[in-house]
Structures are given as structure tokens and as C-alpha cells.
Design an enzyme around this catalytic site. Sequence first.
Site, PDB file in Angstrom:
ATOM      1  N   HIS A 302     -31.694  80.395  31.764  1.00  0.00           N
ATOM      2  CA  HIS A 302     -32.038  79.643  32.982  1.00  0.00           C
ATOM      3  C   HIS A 302     -32.712  80.598  33.952  1.00  0.00           C
ATOM      4  CE1 HIS A 302     -31.710  76.995  36.454  1.00  0.00           C
ATOM      5  NE2 HIS A 302     -31.504  76.029  35.582  1.00  0.00           N
ATOM      6  N   ASP A 359     -28.632  71.527  29.338  1.00  0.00           N
ATOM      7  CA  ASP A 359     -29.137  70.775  28.171  1.00  0.00           C
ATOM      8  C   ASP A 359     -28.385  71.073  26.886  1.00  0.00           C
ATOM      9  OD1 ASP A 359     -32.221  71.312  29.736  1.00  0.00           O
ATOM     10  OD2 ASP A 359     -31.276  69.364  29.448  1.00  0.00           O
TER      11      ASP A 359
HETATM   12  C1  SDX Z   1     -33.653  72.948  32.709  1.00  0.00           C
HETATM   13  O1  SDX Z   1     -35.049  75.244  36.838  1.00  0.00           O
HETATM   14  C2  SDX Z   1     -34.082  74.389  36.691  1.00  0.00           C
HETATM   15  O2  SDX Z   1     -33.217  74.234  37.517  1.00  0.00           O
HETATM   16  C3  SDX Z   1     -34.152  73.593  35.399  1.00  0.00           C
HETATM   17  C4  SDX Z   1     -32.933  72.711  35.102  1.00  0.00           C
HETATM   18  C5  SDX Z   1     -32.803  71.569  36.082  1.00  0.00           C
HETATM   19  O3  SDX Z   1     -31.671  71.067  36.251  1.00  0.00           O
HETATM   20  O4  SDX Z   1     -33.842  71.103  36.594  1.00  0.00           O
HETATM   21  O5  SDX Z   1     -31.744  73.478  35.122  1.00  0.00           O
HETATM   22  C6  SDX Z   1     -33.065  72.045  33.729  1.00  0.00           C
HETATM   23  O6  SDX Z   1     -34.838  72.927  32.512  1.00  0.00           O
HETATM   24  C7  SDX Z   1     -32.758  73.901  31.969  1.00  0.00           C
HETATM   25  C8  SDX Z   1     -33.541  74.829  30.979  1.00  0.00           C
HETATM   26  C9  SDX Z   1     -33.799  74.057  29.701  1.00  0.00           C
HETATM   27  N1  SDX Z   1     -34.706  74.870  28.823  1.00  0.00           N
HETATM   28  C10 SDX Z   1     -34.209  75.439  27.714  1.00  0.00           C
HETATM   29  O7  SDX Z   1     -33.035  75.431  27.373  1.00  0.00           O
HETATM   30  C11 SDX Z   1     -35.275  76.136  26.857  1.00  0.00           C
HETATM   31  C12 SDX Z   1     -34.769  77.501  26.392  1.00  0.00           C
HETATM   32  N2  SDX Z   1     -34.711  78.404  27.529  1.00  0.00           N
HETATM   33  C13 SDX Z   1     -35.832  79.202  27.861  1.00  0.00           C
HETATM   34  O8  SDX Z   1     -37.051  78.888  27.376  1.00  0.00           O
HETATM   35  C14 SDX Z   1     -35.740  79.941  29.192  1.00  0.00           C
HETATM   36  O9  SDX Z   1     -34.495  80.487  29.268  1.00  0.00           O
HETATM   37  C15 SDX Z   1     -36.044  79.161  30.439  1.00  0.00           C
HETATM   38  C16 SDX Z   1     -37.332  78.426  30.332  1.00  0.00           C
HETATM   39  C17 SDX Z   1     -34.949  78.189  30.732  1.00  0.00           C
HETATM   40  C18 SDX Z   1     -36.128  80.158  31.597  1.00  0.00           C
HETATM   41  O10 SDX Z   1     -37.261  80.913  31.371  1.00  0.00           O
HETATM   42  P1  SDX Z   1     -37.611  82.193  32.291  1.00  0.00           P
HETATM   43  O11 SDX Z   1     -36.757  82.235  33.507  1.00  0.00           O
HETATM   44  O12 SDX Z   1     -39.087  82.206  32.459  1.00  0.00           O
HETATM   45  O13 SDX Z   1     -37.118  83.406  31.390  1.00  0.00           O
HETATM   46  P2  SDX Z   1     -38.031  84.150  30.352  1.00  0.00           P
HETATM   47  O14 SDX Z   1     -38.677  83.150  29.460  1.00  0.00           O
HETATM   48  O15 SDX Z   1     -38.879  85.115  31.083  1.00  0.00           O
HETATM   49  O16 SDX Z   1     -36.917  84.946  29.495  1.00  0.00           O
HETATM   50  C19 SDX Z   1     -36.405  86.188  29.967  1.00  0.00           C
HETATM   51  C20 SDX Z   1     -35.987  86.918  28.688  1.00  0.00           C
HETATM   52  C21 SDX Z   1     -37.122  87.025  27.679  1.00  0.00           C
HETATM   53  O17 SDX Z   1     -36.841  88.153  26.854  1.00  0.00           O
HETATM   54  P3  SDX Z   1     -37.520  89.598  27.259  1.00  0.00           P
HETATM   55  O18 SDX Z   1     -38.998  89.354  27.484  1.00  0.00           O
HETATM   56  O19 SDX Z   1     -36.786  90.039  28.511  1.00  0.00           O
HETATM   57  O20 SDX Z   1     -37.227  90.483  26.076  1.00  0.00           O
HETATM   58  O21 SDX Z   1     -34.962  86.169  28.017  1.00  0.00           O
HETATM   59  C22 SDX Z   1     -35.448  85.729  26.764  1.00  0.00           C
HETATM   60  C23 SDX Z   1     -36.962  85.813  26.814  1.00  0.00           C
HETATM   61  O22 SDX Z   1     -37.498  85.992  25.502  1.00  0.00           O
HETATM   62  N3  SDX Z   1     -35.007  84.322  26.610  1.00  0.00           N
HETATM   63  C24 SDX Z   1     -34.554  83.781  25.471  1.00  0.00           C
HETATM   64  C25 SDX Z   1     -34.193  82.466  25.804  1.00  0.00           C
HETATM   65  N4  SDX Z   1     -34.452  82.248  27.105  1.00  0.00           N
HETATM   66  C26 SDX Z   1     -34.951  83.403  27.591  1.00  0.00           C
HETATM   67  N5  SDX Z   1     -34.411  84.297  24.215  1.00  0.00           N
HETATM   68  C27 SDX Z   1     -33.904  83.463  23.302  1.00  0.00           C
HETATM   69  N6  SDX Z   1     -33.526  82.169  23.532  1.00  0.00           N
HETATM   70  C28 SDX Z   1     -33.670  81.639  24.779  1.00  0.00           C
HETATM   71  N7  SDX Z   1     -33.313  80.377  25.026  1.00  0.00           N
END
Ligand code: SDX
Length: 424
Positions: A302, A359
Site C-alpha cells: 500500500h 483487497d
Molecule cells: C487499493 O491508495 C489507496 O488508498 C488505495 C486503496 C483505497 O482504499 O482506495 O487502499 C485501495 O488500491 C489497495 C491496493 C490494491 N493494489 C494491490 O493490491 C496491487 C498490488 N500492490 C502493489 O502493486 C503496490 O503495493 C501498490 C500499487 C498498492 C502500491 O504501490 P507503490 O506505493 O507505488 O509501491 P511500489 O510499487 O513503488 O513498490 C515499492 C516496492 C517495490 O520494490 P523495490 O523497487 O523497492 O525493490 O515494493 C515492491 C515493489 O516491487 N512491491 C511489491 C508489491 N507491492 C510493492 N512486491 C511484490 N508484491 C507486491 N504486491
Amino acid sequence: MANAKLELNGTTTELPVMTGTEGEVGIDIGKFRKDTGAIMLDPGFGNTGSCTSAVTFIDGEAGILRYRGYNIEDIAEEARFPEVCYLLINGQLPTKDQLEQFREDLTYHSLIHEDMKKFFEGFPPTAHPMAILSSMVCSLSTYYPEGRDGEDVELNIVRLLAKAKTIAAFAYKKSIGQPFIYPRNELSYAANFVNMMFAVPAEPYEVNPVLESALNKLLILHADHEQNCSTSTVRVVGSSQANLFASIAAGICALWGPLHGGANQKVIEMLELIKNDGNDYKKYVALAKDKDSDFRLMGFGHRVYKNFDPRARILKKACDEVLAELGVKDPLLDVAKSLEEVALSDSYFKDRNLYPNVDFYSGIIYRAMGIPTNMFTVMFALGRLPGWIAHWKEMRDDPAMRISRPRQIYTGETVREFVDINKR
Ligand code: SDX
């Protein structure tokens, strides 16, 4: 708090600092561009605030979520969804009379114009219900154009809240080729939706109170979440003075993405993939850590929560309760719990503060309720409606609000001569 100071090429700019009611600090950078010509760059707005807001407070480190000051844990346990809609949109909990009147308004506006039913005939049976929901919500503006005075907006807010659940249920019935079931005035908001989804004309249908209460909790848990992607979209579109229905339709489209509200559908697809692959969740945890694979643990991570998403905690408990009450055993719940356990003991997830988000467990409950996977994000949208509306209204009522128009840093070609096609 003293001003912040920013120095660039010998120019030091004093920037006013504001502190929110929960102690959050924001630096107003307006003066900096005027003084230096430089802008701030923050792709994805991870460190930039677009507005002040009194609707919802999130403390990502402490895992706190409050709607208008009320903790989500209390609201999810004690309140009914219409009450939460009223709270988010009006800023205060309703009195008994106010809630009664609001409920009545929502009941008596839940039908859509008979002519709108014809729109459904144009969609293929395979149409994703999010595409139907966003198009039908935008189309409401053709029946209820927004007047210049407040009355139309307030009435359109009620119409939207009341009709969206009808449109969602009709989209489901359309996808399974069954006749539309009309709203029934004696049912609650949640029970009405359950009835429109699962009743059939051929036989009497009794709404199971377990489904009604589970849906009520799910809608409340999704009701708002401050400046997430879809809410920011609603604010940006609304800032051009686009009408309520157009602004919310844009929010629905933003929510559809798999990184946002579309994740609940992707979580179930991921859990099914793991189950069908011999429950080898360790393989998928390894894949999620592998930078060369684009696999992510959907429902994990998140932007704001660097602790457990409080909604995920509530939903995990509700999963056990609802499935037990419905007598449903879902192997995907065991996969989800094992996946969570392995991931949370792995340094890759711990170092990045990746926890289950809203989710991760919600889809298990929707499944147990008999709601098909492609309707999960529609369920998220129905819950988020009051939040979107509350932010749209707050933005429109803010005299300081201007049209949203971010800056950029240009990295394209510098000026060059145009050459006639015959000389190229
Ligand atoms: C919602 O914003 C809100 O409030 C949203 C929400 C709401 O109520 O409106 O809470 C609802 O959208 C919840 C999120 C649902 N999405 C997912 O579950 C999809 C999976 N999660 C990710 O794609 C990610 O965690 C996000 C999109 C939720 C957040 O993305 P960010 O903040 O841009 O983080 P990032 O992509 O920059 O990740 C930071 C690091 C990265 O690794 P490094 O580059 O540091 O090595 O964490 C890793 C990412 O690769 N990472 C994950 C991961 N999520 C982040 N690695 C594996 N699996 C994951 N799910």
C-alpha cells in the site's frame, strides 16, 4: 511552525508551513516557482499533497483509519451504510430523524428511468460490469442535468447513491441473462442490493441476514480512503466544474485498474492460480520477489499503510465469521492465510512494509456471498461512492479550489525546422 527555507542558485525562498489537526505538516511551495522558476517533481504524487481535507484521516505508520474522526473499527461494527454515507458527505452523524429521511430518499430514488434499461441491450453479455457502471453513471447526467443552484446537486447526490446499486445489480442480471429485479421499498440498502442480485421472478426469495450484514460491513470498509487514485481522479475532473455524474464516472474508471480497486478481482485469480498449482505458494512468493518477473502478490502492499491495513484486519476476521455462518468452506481462504504467513515472515516483504491490504480478503467474502469475481470491483465502487461524493462536494465548496493543472519538466526535442514532406 516556522517557515521552511529552500535555497536554489543563491536564491533562498521562505515557504509557509501548515499543520493539520492530526499534526501532519505541509509546506506551501507556491512561492518557490515565482522566485526561482523551478517546479517540484513528484511522479505518482507519493510525497505531495493536492489539497487539505476534513473527510478521512489515515496514519499509515500506526495503521489508523478514521471517517470524520470516527475509528473504522467502531464504524464497521456499529453503523449501517446509509449512516456512513450521511456522515462522510455531511460531516456529522445523522440524528434519528435525519437518517430516517435520508433512508427514505435513498429508497424512493432507487429506480432508474425505464428508458435507461434500453442501454443494457447494447452491451454484449460479456461486458465487464465496471464498463457498464461507469457508462450508466455518466448517462445519469442526461436525465438529471445539474442545475446552477445547490438543490439539484443535493438531489443528484441522493439519486446517484440510490441508483448505482440498481445499475450494478442490473449489470449482473444482464450478464447471466436473467430478468432485472426491481428494488423493494421495504428493504434496507444492503438487503435491496442482495435481493436485486439473487432474487428470481419464478420463486419467493428471502434475503439472508448474514449476507445483508456482511455486505453492510464491506460497503462501510470501502466507503472512503482520502486521496487514493480514484478519489484524486474525481477531484481533478470535478475541479473543471464537470458535473457530479461525469466526475464519479471518471473515478469508477480509475478504480478499475488492477493496481487499485481491480486488485480484489486479481487476488482471487492469483489464489486460484496458486491452488491449481498444487498450493505451491512459496513458488509465488519467490516470483513476487523476483525483479525479472512482473508477478506481484495482489492484495499486498500500500502506498500509505506501512503497517497492517486496519480494513484487512477486520476483513480477515469477517472471513472466518461469514463463511462459518454461511456454512461455506473455501480452500482459497486457506491459501490466502498460508500466503500471508509466508510473506509476512519474509524479509523482502517486511523490509518494504508490504502487508495485506483491503483487497486481500474482501474477495473471499464476496465469493462466499455468491457474487461473481468480475463484480468485485463494482462492489468496491458501490462502497466508495459516498467517499467520492464527499470529496467532490468538499472540493466544489472550497473557495480556494482552482482547476487542477499540474506542471511538467519537458524532456523532448528542442526547437527544429519543419521540412516539407517532399524534401524529407
Ligand atoms: C487499493 O491508495 C489507496 O488508498 C488505495 C486503496 C483505497 O482504499 O482506495 O487502499 C485501495 O488500491 C489497495 C491496493 C490494491 N493494489 C494491490 O493490491 C496491487 C498490488 N500492490 C502493489 O502493486 C503496490 O503495493 C501498490 C500499487 C498498492 C502500491 O504501490 P507503490 O506505493 O507505488 O509501491 P511500489 O510499487 O513503488 O513498490 C515499492 C516496492 C517495490 O520494490 P523495490 O523497487 O523497492 O525493490 O515494493 C515492491 C515493489 O516491487 N512491491 C511489491 C508489491 N507491492 C510493492 N512486491 C511484490 N508484491 C507486491 N504486491
